[in-house]
Write a protein that holds these residues in place. Structure first.
Motif, mmCIF file in Angstrom:
data_model
loop_
_atom_site.group_PDB
_atom_site.id
_atom_site.type_symbol
_atom_site.label_atom_id
_atom_site.label_comp_id
_atom_site.label_asym_id
_atom_site.label_seq_id
_atom_site.Cartn_x
_atom_site.Cartn_y
_atom_site.Cartn_z
ATOM 1 N N TYR A 1 1.024 -1.408 0.189
ATOM 2 C CA TYR A 1 -0.038 -0.172 0.396
ATOM 3 C C TYR A 1 0.542 1.089 0.221
ATOM 4 N N SER A 2 0.153 2.363 -0.585
ATOM 5 C CA SER A 2 1.031 2.935 -0.918
ATOM 6 C C SER A 2 1.622 4.045 0.698
ATOM 7 N N ALA A 3 0.474 3.916 1.353
ATOM 8 C CA ALA A 3 0.277 4.386 2.720
ATOM 9 C C ALA A 3 -0.476 3.870 3.815
ATOM 10 N N LEU A 4 -0.035 3.440 4.912
ATOM 11 C CA LEU A 4 -0.666 2.442 6.094
ATOM 12 C C LEU A 4 -0.969 3.220 7.098
ATOM 13 N N ALA A 5 -0.705 4.678 7.801
ATOM 14 C CA ALA A 5 -0.884 4.923 8.623
ATOM 15 C C ALA A 5 0.154 6.582 8.637
ATOM 16 N N GLY A 6 -1.099 7.444 9.107
ATOM 17 C CA GLY A 6 -0.488 9.058 9.780
ATOM 18 C C GLY A 6 0.896 8.318 10.451
ATOM 19 N N PRO A 7 1.742 9.870 10.881
ATOM 20 C CA PRO A 7 2.763 10.040 12.047
ATOM 21 C C PRO A 7 2.756 10.367 13.505
ATOM 22 N N ASP A 8 0.925 9.990 13.350
ATOM 23 C CA ASP A 8 0.783 10.092 15.000
ATOM 24 C C ASP A 8 1.233 8.383 15.764
ATOM 25 N N LYS A 9 0.837 7.686 14.204
ATOM 26 C CA LYS A 9 1.368 6.350 15.218
ATOM 27 C C LYS A 9 2.806 5.910 15.070
ATOM 28 N N VAL A 10 3.787 6.973 14.378
ATOM 29 C CA VAL A 10 4.598 7.013 14.556
ATOM 30 C C VAL A 10 4.914 7.020 15.888
ATOM 31 N N ALA A 11 4.306 8.527 16.320
ATOM 32 C CA ALA A 11 4.721 8.803 17.399
ATOM 33 C C ALA A 11 4.609 8.817 18.652
ATOM 34 N N SER A 12 3.619 7.745 18.304
ATOM 35 C CA SER A 12 2.845 6.799 19.424
ATOM 36 C C SER A 12 3.870 5.502 19.675
ATOM 37 N N MET A 13 3.986 5.066 18.516
ATOM 38 C CA MET A 13 5.632 3.830 18.279
ATOM 39 C C MET A 13 7.211 4.412 19.684
ATOM 40 N N ARG A 14 7.038 5.650 19.065
ATOM 41 C CA ARG A 14 8.527 6.018 19.758
ATOM 42 C C ARG A 14 8.199 6.462 21.557
ATOM 43 N N CYS A 15 6.539 6.827 21.821
ATOM 44 C CA CYS A 15 6.987 6.711 23.390
ATOM 45 C C CYS A 15 6.469 5.825 23.951
ATOM 46 N N ALA A 16 6.300 4.248 23.007
ATOM 47 C CA ALA A 16 6.497 2.930 23.545
ATOM 48 C C ALA A 16 8.099 2.491 23.795
ATOM 49 N N LEU A 17 8.699 2.875 22.560
ATOM 50 C CA LEU A 17 9.906 2.351 22.633
ATOM 51 C C LEU A 17 10.387 3.506 23.808
ATOM 52 N N TRP B 1 2.838 -2.980 19.088
ATOM 53 C CA TRP B 1 2.270 -1.384 19.304
ATOM 54 C C TRP B 1 0.695 -1.426 19.195
ATOM 55 N N ALA B 2 -0.130 -1.956 18.932
ATOM 56 C CA ALA B 2 -1.816 -2.128 18.754
ATOM 57 C C ALA B 2 -2.086 -0.767 19.539
ATOM 58 N N CYS B 3 -3.246 -0.072 18.928
ATOM 59 C CA CYS B 3 -3.954 1.120 18.778
ATOM 60 C C CYS B 3 -5.216 0.453 18.896
ATOM 61 N N ALA B 4 -6.658 0.788 19.571
ATOM 62 C CA ALA B 4 -7.378 0.281 19.298
ATOM 63 C C ALA B 4 -8.123 2.079 19.512
ATOM 64 N N SER B 5 -8.621 2.704 18.847
ATOM 65 C CA SER B 5 -9.113 3.858 19.331
ATOM 66 C C SER B 5 -9.980 4.132 17.999
ATOM 67 N N SER B 6 -10.225 5.233 16.917
ATOM 68 C CA SER B 6 -10.890 5.230 15.895
ATOM 69 C C SER B 6 -10.209 4.787 14.676
ATOM 70 N N SER B 7 -9.109 3.802 14.670
ATOM 71 C CA SER B 7 -8.684 3.189 14.363
ATOM 72 C C SER B 7 -8.398 2.230 14.570
ATOM 73 N N CYS B 8 -8.124 0.804 14.097
ATOM 74 C CA CYS B 8 -7.707 0.428 14.822
ATOM 75 C C CYS B 8 -6.223 -0.383 13.863
ATOM 76 N N MET B 9 -4.846 -0.435 14.677
ATOM 77 C CA MET B 9 -3.708 -0.792 13.932
ATOM 78 C C MET B 9 -2.383 -1.144 14.317
#
Length: 329
Positions: free
Chosen positions: A127-143, A158-166
C-alpha cells in the motif's frame, strides 16, 4: 522543553517533555473548534512558554509526502501527497500546522508509515500509505517506556484501538511493519466503496469504510461508543493486527518479541466491555503486555523533537533530514 503536536481523528493533542523526557503538560484541542486551533500559540505560551521550547514536532494526516524528519519550512503541502479519501479538508489540524509553521518556534514534521520508508520490510510496501505520523510518534513513546522498564528492549508490537485499529512492529529499535484493516471510523475500501466513490467522489472514502459508517451510524458517535457488538469487532480487528505481525517479530527481532503495548482510548474503556483486559488476556502468552497512557502520540512527538535536538541520525529507523537550529543554541 520539547513539544509534540499530534493531529489525530478526534482532536489536536499537544504535550511537552523536559530534557529528561518526562511529561510536563498535555492538553487537547477539539478538531471541531477552529477558534481554539487559531489560538494554539497562545495556549502553548500559557501552558509551556514559547521561548522555553527548544524544538517541536508536528504530525499531520498521512504524512506520506516525506520520508525523512524535515524542518517545517522545507515541507510542501503540510507533508502530504494529497488528502484524497481522508475528508480532513482544511480544518483545525491544518490551522494548527500553519500557525506553528508561521511562528518562531523551531519545528520538524514527522513522516507517516508509507512505502517509501526504507526501514519497512518489503512486504509492507504494497500500500502507498498505511498510517499517519501520529502512530509513529506513539510507537516512539512506547520505545521510551520499554527501554526504561525492560532494560533496552527494542523489539515490540504496538497495537492501537481508537478511531482506527492498527498495529506496528518495531524490531531492534526500527519500524519494520504495520497493519491496518478496519476500525470504528477508518477502513480500507472494498469494491462497494470504490463504486460509490466513482459515482460521487473519493473525498471521504476511508471515513466511510469503518465499522460505524458501515452500520449506518453517525461518525460523531466515535466520541461515545457504547455498542457491545462494535467492541467485539474492535477486539477481533486488534487481534488480527497483533497476530499478523507476530511472525515478522520472530523473523526480524534479534531476541524475539520483548513486549506488546496496547494503546488508544478504547483500550482504556471498561464499558460496555473491558476491551483492554480482553486483549491483554489474549496476548500475554506471546510477550509481556503493557498499557500506554493517554497522550502517548503527542508525548512521542515531543520525544522525537528531543531526539532530533540531541543529534539523532534517525528515529525508529526514519532518517533525520534538514532540520532547523534548536532554540537557545
Amino acid at each position: 522543553m520539547y513539544v509534540g503536536i499530534d493531529h489525530s481523528t478526534t482532536g489536536i493533542k499537544i504535550a511537552a517533555v523536559d530534557d529528561g523526557g518526562e511529561l510536563t503538560t498535555a492538553f487537547r484541542i477539539d478538531r471541531r473548534n477552529v477558534e481554539s486551533a487559531e489560538a494554539v500559540l497562545h495556549e502553548l505560551n500559557d501552558r509551556v512558554g514559547l521561548t522555553r521550547i527548544s524544538l517541536a514536532t508536528v504530525t499531520y494526516a498521512f504524512g506520506d509526502a516525506i520520508d525523512e524528519i524535515e524542518g517545517i519550512d522545507h515541507v510542501p503541502n503540510r507533508g502530504v501527497t494529497d488528502l484524497v479519501g481522508l475528508d480532513y479538508g482544511t480544518g483545525a489540524g491544518a490551522t494548527v500546522f500553519d500557525r506553528v509553521r508561521d511562528s518562531d518556534v523551531p519545528t520538524v514534521v514527522l513522516p507517516g508509515v508509507h512505502r517509501d520508508l526504507d526501514t519497512l520490510h518489503g512486504f509492507f510496501k504494497h500500500y502507498s500509505a498505511l498510517a499517519g505520523p501520529d502512530k509513529v510518534a506513539s510507537m516512539r513513546c512506547a520505545l521510551e517506556r520499554f527501554r526504561a522498564e525492560f532494560d533496552a528492549a527494542d523489539t515490540f508490537v504496538w497495537a492501537c484501538a481508537s478511531s482506527s485499529c492498527m498495529a506496528g512492529l518495531v524490531c531492534d529499535g526500527r519500524l519494520r511493519g504495520f497493519f491496518h484493516w478496519v476500525g470504528p471510523v477508518h477502513g480500507w475500501p472494498d469494491p462497494e466503496a470504490v463504486r460509490r466513490g466513482v459515482e460521487t467522489d473519493f473525498d471521504d472514502v476511508f471515513m466511510q469504510c469503518g465499522l460505524l459508517p458501515r452500520c449506518g451510524a453517525d461518525l460523531t458517535e466515535v466520541h461515545d461508543l457504547s455498542d457491545p457488538e462494535l467492541f467485539e469487532s474492535v477486539y477481533w480487528s486488534t487481534m488480527l493486527n497483533v497476530y499478523a505481525l507476530y511472525p515478522f517479530a520472530r523473523e526480524l527481532g534479534s531476541d524475539g518479541l520483548d513486549a506488546i503495548v496496547l494503546s488508544g482510548r478504547l483500550m482504556r474503556r471498561e464499558r460496555p466491555v473491558p476491551l483492554g483486559r480482553r486483549v491483554y488476556e489474549s496476548c500475554v502468552d506471546i510477550a509481556p503486555v503493557r498499557f500506554a497512557e493517554p497522550y502517548t502520540s503527542a508525548q512521542g512527538a515531543a520525544l522525537v523533537a528531543r531526539d532530533v535536538a540531541e543529534g539523532a541520525e534517525h528515529v525508529l529507523g526514519i532518517p533525520v533530514g534538514d532540520v532547523p537550529e534548536v532554540a537557545g543554541e
